[in-house]
Structures are given as C-alpha cells and as structure tokens.
Design an enzyme around this catalytic site. Structure first.
Site, PDB file in Angstrom:
ATOM      1  CD  GLU A 152     164.398 -10.038  -7.244  1.00 49.56           C
ATOM      2  OE1 GLU A 152     164.256  -9.556  -6.116  1.00 49.56           O
ATOM      3  OE2 GLU A 152     165.137 -11.031  -7.465  1.00 49.56           O
ATOM      4  CG  HIS A 189     166.986  -5.203  -6.659  1.00 52.12           C
ATOM      5  ND1 HIS A 189     167.464  -5.343  -5.378  1.00 52.12           N
ATOM      6  CD2 HIS A 189     166.433  -6.415  -6.948  1.00 52.12           C
ATOM      7  CE1 HIS A 189     167.197  -6.558  -4.925  1.00 52.12           C
ATOM      8  NE2 HIS A 189     166.570  -7.223  -5.867  1.00 52.12           N
ATOM      9  NE  ARG A 190     170.057  -8.752  -4.376  1.00 52.26           N
ATOM     10  CZ  ARG A 190     170.245  -7.881  -3.386  1.00 52.26           C
ATOM     11  NH1 ARG A 190     171.145  -6.940  -3.510  1.00 52.26           N
ATOM     12  NH2 ARG A 190     169.530  -7.939  -2.281  1.00 52.26           N
ATOM     13  CB  ALA A 229     164.605  36.629 -22.402  1.00 49.64           C
ATOM     14  CG  ASP A 238     161.010  -5.979  -2.407  1.00 48.93           C
ATOM     15  OD1 ASP A 238     160.465  -5.509  -3.425  1.00 48.93           O
ATOM     16  OD2 ASP A 238     161.714  -6.999  -2.432  1.00 48.93           O
ATOM     17  CB  THR A 290     163.089  26.797 -19.582  1.00 49.85           C
ATOM     18  OG1 THR A 290     162.684  27.969 -18.868  1.00 49.85           O
ATOM     19  CG2 THR A 290     161.923  25.834 -19.660  1.00 49.85           C
ATOM     20  CE  LYS A 348     171.422  31.976 -21.126  1.00 48.13           C
ATOM     21  NZ  LYS A 348     170.491  33.108 -21.325  1.00 48.13           N
TER      22      LYS A 348
END
Length: 676
Positions: A355, A401-402, A459, A52, A464, A462
């Site tokens: 909102e 948001h609330r 390798a 806002d 990633t 894991k």
C-alpha cells in the site's frame, strides 16, 4: 471507525481479555471470487466487512453476479458458472490488490474465450503498484491486456475475444508478489477444460503460505492443483469450480499479530485471548505466533483460539527471514523497540510494493518515536529505545492500514508518551473497528486518559460544544446535565417528589442519592438511555431542566453521581460538560473551559430551541428563569457554579459553534506534546 484527521492514544499500561477478530481479507476476497466463478449458490459466513471486500463485492455485482446480504457478515453469492453475462464494464477496485490482480486474470481469460471489454482502475496508490509480471504471463497465454497509463501498472483494459495458447507452461515471476501467481491459479481453471495447464515460477517465490492458502481454497471449490515444490503448478484437465454450499471465513491472522503483540508487551495479570484464528489456521501469518515466542511471549493455542501473556522482559532481539509472513512482520518492527538489542527483519522486499513503500515508511515513523533504524533493499534493522529515549510522536500512516495498526503498539512505551495516529480511518481497508476493538483489551491509568471539561451556566451551549469537540477528537462525551435530568426522571417514575418543599426532607434526599448511585445511564449515538429506554426527548423539556437544577443541589445526589461520572473517563479520552466538571469531578483535567454568554443571548437561544420543538415561551420569561437559575446555582453550598482557577474563559455571545470549537481545539493543541 474513527473518521477524523487524527486519533491520540494515551499511554497504555495493561492488556488482557478476549477479542474476536474480523474475517481474513485474503480469504474473504479469494472466497468471494471463487464463489462468483462457480455455478450455484454459496453462503459465505464471517465475511470481512471492509473497504477491500466492498470493492470486490461491487465489482462482482457489476459483472452480473447475484449477491444477497443475509446479515452484517454473511453474504449469499449466486455464481456465474464461469460465464460472462456482462460483456463490458468499468471496475473501480480502490487499493485492493486482492481484488485487482485476480479479477484482471479472470476477466482477461473470460474475455478471451467469450468476448468483452473491461477496464480495471483503483486509487492513485494502486496505479503505483506493479502488475507487469502478471500482465506478461497473461500475454504469454494470448490474452489481450493493455495499459491505460504507465507501462507495468494499472489501470488496465482487458479485451476479447482472443486465441489462448494453453499448451506451453506459463512463466511468472514469484519474487515481487505472490499475488501474481495466486491470480493465475484462481483464473486458469476457467480455461482448463481440454488439457492441463502448467504454471512455472521464476525466481524465489515469496509469501509461500499465501499461495498454500490459495491452493487449499481452490480444493474446497473442487479444483485440486498439483504442486511440484514451489516452482511448478499444474491445473488438471477438466477443472471446474463447484460450490461447497457454505464457507466460513477464518479470523484475520495478520490482524491477530497486533493483539499477540499487545499480550507480549502488557498482558501480565491475565492473557489476551484471540478468537477466530488458531493453530489450525490455513493462513501463513499464524506463524507470527512463533516469532512472538522467539521474542519471549508466552503463546498457547487451540484450533481456533490463541492465548498470549508477557514472558521475557524486555523482549528478546530477533533476526528473522520474514519472507513467509510479510504483513505480520511489520508488527515485529514495532515490537523490536521493546527488545534487549537490535532486531533485523530480512526477506521483506515485498514491503516496497504494498500500500506504500513499507520499509521506508516504517523506518521514518520509528525514527519519529526516537529509534535508530537502518534499512536496505529487503531488510530493516531496528534498535530498541531506552525508557528515556521515547518521544511523543504524530505517526503518519500513508493511507496504509497496517502502518496505523502497528503504530498503536507504540503507546505501550515505558516513558508514558502519548502517540498520535494520523488518518486513523485508513484501517477501514481491512479492520474498520480496529481501535474500538483494541480498547476492549487494553487499559490506561485514569490519570493518563485526557479529559476536556466544558463548564458554564445553563443554555451557554456546553452540550453542543462538548459533542462537537468529542466528534473531532474521537473522544467519549459526558453530558452531566443529562445525568441530573435522568435522576429527576427516575425519581418521578419511582414516586419520589422533587419539589422544593420535599427536598428539605432528609429521607427524600437519601432516596434520591440512592437513585443517583445506581442510575443505569448510557449515552450512545447522540441519544440518552435510561436502562433499555431511549429518553432523549423526555429530557429536553423545561420541566426536566428545572427538576435537574433542584436535585443537583442535593449533596447525596452529587455524591451518588460522582463515581458514575468519573467512570466515563475511558479510552481514548473524554469531553465532559456541566457546572462542576473542572472543579469537582475532574480537577486534574488537561484542559478546562468556562463557557458563558450574556443572559439575554442564552435566553434567545433557548427561545429558538423551543420554537424548533413547537413549544412557546416569551424571551422575557426565559430570561428571568435563566437569571434565577444562575443565582440558585451560584449560591448552592455544594459545588456552586464557578470557574475552576485554571479554566480558560470563553464568552461565545457573538461566536458560532464552529468558531467556539476552533478556539478550544487551538487551546488543546497548545497543551499536547506533539510537534505542529
């Protein structure tokens, strides 16, 4: 901010500690506009950084206002002095009523006096929020305001020049939104040089404290509006905005309500202390503290600070006219679930045009939790939930948001049900870091904080996979392999040898165990830190990996790291990768995955990683090294490489990382208690 589709909150058990609130949205956008309309430079401190305020700042810059960002929460505004250097612009104002309504009024009057044409638009929901009463008042004045879509709603075009009629009182409705009156009060001093201007309110004015806030801010900028009750307001002749030079924005009193509620629900050992707003606040929502007291909370206050503890339990049912605290009253609706009887909130008709239609939305989402809720045109009655009546619910937030922040309070439920907040990023409207701030003052039992374990050989991908899962879920990540690499690095810097021969020495093993126990490790933003040093690059070397494999076989090292690894289990959850996460470190993990791939596929991946770093090794040598490391890891006496009995096997030899992520997320969804 959690920019993810949903965020799962585990059951919250305790609250306590200190939280610093962001700046008030209502004050921030009022002050920005007042500073822009004044002549000279105004330094605005503790400004809210949110959606806002960003749309307001962008609009003011488009209109020719000078803006200088001094730091994250401080902006210097060089005002326009009530003039229009830009005579044509299209402004996008998102869903910010505190920007749309006042800018419409200010630009309508300035364009009428000086000429110009301005379009004001927002998101789809803004185009559903009424503005007709403000437009009607501006047309009474002679301003040229046109609807570009549905009559009575944005988008709008204001055009000038036009002849203003300032002699007769201007009438505006006060029973839909106080922002219409606020917009007029902020704009009319721009055209009140020749004579006083009177505004008369028809209907019952809602949200009077917000209007009182506007009057106090007007006075700070040199305009003293005379108020006759809440029906008649007079802007004095000769009114002119003057910068106070510097303005500090109070913490957001509406945001304080969530932390007051947290204290009322769960602060038993120590209080929740809220800094940035207190008993001297000019915001009406500080009166929420009195409503919380009425429900049984213990609230003590100072000028700029509040302290809240749980008092009466269960909370006391409440019947309250919430006309003066419409935003904060939403928090009462969730607190009512923990009361000793039905609570009724009245005077909340303005919820319908916020909102979202907040009365309908709140009733719907509380029912998802299992509550009985009744609703009317301007009231809501919420019945409490017994301990066995709570459901694990995925709460819709309606881009409001609330709704998201209120929904988080359901995680304190005595049934220990998790709560899912859909679209948590909607809090960016006023409090982008709300959830991160909440974690600072709430606790969950460790067993309730979800953990996903990704184990497997070297390798296999894991790290990633774990990082990708953590991003999707908003969870923390633990790269246990990096911890062992850090031990090796710390050993090298301390002069402790880690070659195979030295590791047979019990004294060396003890020193390595002590290094592990006190390791100052930190993961932040995809980087790995040893104390204050970023060592990410150093840990990627093959030498670091080999050292990690050797030291990980030392019982003293594994014992030293165990408490550190378990300490990564923090709100809202954890994805941990390694070789014994599911078997030793987190045997109670909610989901365990044993990730593997063929040795040749892993060697090929390692080869590609090395090439990307301009390092070279043959695939065959890498294959031999991986096979030797696998054998060493499987044969070690302490926590050998093996899948947990309840782990799900995932062979990703022929999968992309995205396919692996989707597979694991599918397994995770099956283990969560939320409805599809």
């Amino acid at each position: 901010m959690y920019d993810i589709p949903f965020l799962d909150l585990p059951p919250l058990r305790r609250a306590g500690g200190t939280v610093r609130l962001p700046g008030s949205k209502s004050i921030s956008n009022r002050v920005l506009l007042l500073a822009a309309l004044s002549a000279g430079r105004t330094v605005v401190r503790d400004l809210l950084d949110s959606d806002d305020t960003r749309v307001m700042l962008q609009a003011l810059q488009t209109l020719g206002c000078g803006l200088e960002r001094l730091d994250a929460t401080t902006v210097a505004v060089t005002g326009l002095g009530g003039r229009l250097p830009v005579r044509q612009a299209a402004l996008f104002l998102g869903n910010a009523g505190t920007a749309m309504r006042p800018l419409t009024a200010a630009l309508a009057l300035l364009a009428a006096r000086e000429g110009g044409s301005f379009e004001l638009r927002g998101v789809a929901r803004m185009h559903e929020r009424p503005i007709g009463d403000l437009v009607e008042a501006l047309r009474q004045l002679g301003a040229d305001v046109a609807y570009l879509g549905q009559e009575g709603y944005p988008p709008l075009r204001v055009h000038g020049p036009a002849t203003l009629r300032l002699e007769a009182p201007i009438r505006v409705r006060g029973d839909v939104s106080s922002q219409f009156l606020t917009a007029l009060l902020l704009a009319l001093p721009l055209v009140a040089q020749a004579q006083p201007i009177v505004v008369e309110v028809s209907g019952e004015l809602i949200s009077k404290p917000y209007v009182a806030m506007t009057l106090k801010l007007l006075a700070r900028f040199g305009v003293a509006v005379q108020r006759d009750g809440w029906r008649r307001f007079t802007i004095p002749a000769g009114a002119r905005y003057a910068t106070p030079g510097e303005v500090h924005v109070e913490g957001d009193a509406s945001a304080a309500s969530y932390f007051i509620a947290a204290g009322a629900l769960a602060a038993t050992a120590q209080p929740v202390t809220i800094e940035g707003v207190g008993l001297a606040s000019i915001q009406g929502d500080v009166a929420f503290a009195e409503a919380a007291r009425a429900m049984g909370a213990e609230v003590e206050g100072e000028a700029n600070r509040l302290h809240v503890r749980r008092g009466a339990w269960p909370l006391r049912a409440l019947e309250l006219d919430c006309n003066a605290i419409p935003d904060a009253a939403m928090t009462l609706a969730v607190m009512a679930l923990y009361a000793d009887g039905a609570s009724t909130l009245r005077g909340i008709g303005s919820w319908r045009v916020k909102e979202t239609d907040r009365i309908a939305a709140m009733a719907t989402e509380l029912r998802r939790l299992g509550a009985t809720v009744e609703e009317g045109p301007d009231w809501l009655r919420v019945h409490p939930l017994p301990a066995d009546g709570w459901r694990a619910a995925a709460l819709h937030t309606y881009d409001d948001h609330r709704m998201a922040m209120c929904g988080s309070l359901a995680a304190f439920n005595p049934a220990r049900r998790p709560v899912r907040i859909l679209d948590p990023k909607c809090v960016a409207k006023t409090f982008p870091d709300y959830f991160e701030t909440l974690w600072q003052v709430v606790e969950a039992d460790p067993a309730d904080i979800p953990v996903i374990c990704i184990d497997g050989p070297s390798a296999s991908g894991k790290g990633t996979l774990a990082s990708a899962l953590a991003r999707r879920l908003g969870y923390h990540v633990l790269d246990s392999g990096a911890l062992y690499r850090l031990v090796g690095l710390a050993a090298a810097r301390a002069g402790v040898p880690t070659d195979a021969a030295a590791l047979q020495d019990e004294a060396v093993q003890a020193r390595l165990g002590e290094l592990a126990r006190t390791l100052p490790a930190r993961f932040d933003g995809g980087r790995v830190w040893l104390g204050q040093e970023d060592v990410t690059a150093e840990l990627r070397s093959e030498e670091a990996g080999a050292a990690a494999s050797r030291v990980s076989a030392i019982p003293a090292v594994r014992a030293g790291l165990l408490a550190l690894q378990r300490a990564f289990r923090r709100l809202p959850g954890l994805v941990a990768d390694g070789r014994d996460m599911g078997t030793v470190v987190f045997p109670d993990a909610a989901l365990k995955v044993f990730l593997t791939a063929s040795a040749r596929a892993r060697a090929q991946r390692r080869h590609e990683q090395l090439r990307a770093r301009n390092e070279h090794a043959s695939i065959e040598s890498l294959l031999a090294e991986l096979e030797a490391r696998d054998a060493r890891d499987r044969a070690r006496s302490v926590a050998p490489l093996a899948a947990a009995e309840d782990a799900l096997a995932l062979d990703n030899t022929h999968q992309t990382i995205e396919e692996s992520v989707e597979t694991v997320l599918g397994w995770w969804a099956q283990r969560r208690p939320f409805e599809a």
